[in-house]
Design an enzyme around this catalytic site. Structure first.
Site, PDB file in Angstrom:
ATOM      1  CE1 TYR A   1      -2.383  16.612  17.359  1.00  0.00           C
ATOM      2  CE2 TYR A   1      -1.433  14.481  17.918  1.00  0.00           C
ATOM      3  CZ  TYR A   1      -1.389  15.859  17.964  1.00  0.00           C
ATOM      4  OH  TYR A   1      -0.346  16.490  18.595  1.00  0.00           O
TER       5      TYR A   1
ATOM      6  CB  SER B   1       2.830  14.944  17.180  1.00  0.00           C
ATOM      7  OG  SER B   1       2.520  14.108  18.284  1.00  0.00           O
TER       8      SER B   1
END
Length: 205
Positions: free
Chosen positions: A96, A82
């Site tokens: 995350y 990401s």
């Protein structure tokens, strides 16, 4: 169906794939989770949930498929990292961001380790796409107005929209075929330009 956090289940899934199709040419490691919480309120169970799925899930998938790829003479692995963690971050995303940044390191190490044995390993770095995970994050951010939260994300994207899941799939497909044969260890950002602007208020636009 298999739980990526369970090594035995991923071994079984890889074995079933080979039994069904004869070989594994491409492995897409794209299972991921994100739960938002202020760092001081995030409990260890939530942290471990991210680690189990986002890191161990990719680890388990690679462990399951690489022996088959070595036996057949090569293959391609695409890891869904990401932009979050490695490039940018938002408040409440500590677990995350940590886990997605770790996947960049894993990508690079595996790419170096297996380059001489014809296994390519690359990672995508996605911004925001209209996926169930992003919708859940939008609900956590603005439970009264899901669409408003999603539209607020799009405001910060130069292309003024979130990615369509198929657009991310097309990148995965490209990284898995011979047309990308000289790419390994690469980090491909796919974010509509969202990580490009220094600010949203300065400039001529």
């Amino acid at each position: 169906m298999a739980n990526v956090a369970d090594r035995a289940q991923m071994d079984a899934a890889a074995r079933k794939g080979v039994d069904t199709f004869g070989e594994i040419n491409v492995a897409c490691c794209n299972a991921g989770v994100c739960r938002l919480a202020p760092f001081e309120e995030m409990d260890d169970a939530t942290r471990d949930f991210h680690i189990d799925v986002n890191i161990k899930g990719v680890w388990n998938t690679c462990k399951a498929v690489i022996p088959y790829m070595l036996k057949q003479g090569g293959g391609n692995i695409v890891i869904a990292s990401s932009v979050t963690g490695d490039i940018v971050a938002d408040a409440g995303e500590a677990a995350y961001a940590m886990t997605k940044a770790a996947l960049v390191g894993l990508t690079k190490c595996l790419a170096v380790e297996y380059a001489g044995r014809n296994i390519r390993v690359n990672c995508s770095q996605l911004g925001y796409a209209r996926t169930p995970m992003v919708k859940k994050m939008a609900v956590e951010s603005n439970p009264e107005d899901l669409e408003s939260a999603i539209n607020d994300i799009a405001v910060g994207v130069p292309m003024k929209r979130l990615a369509k899941p198929i657009e991310v799939g097309e990148l995965f497909a490209f990284l898995g075929i011979d047309e990308s044969s000289y790419l390994t260890g690469s980090q491909i950002v796919i974010d509509g330009g969202s990580t490009l602007p220094e600010t949203m208020s300065i400039g001529t636009n």
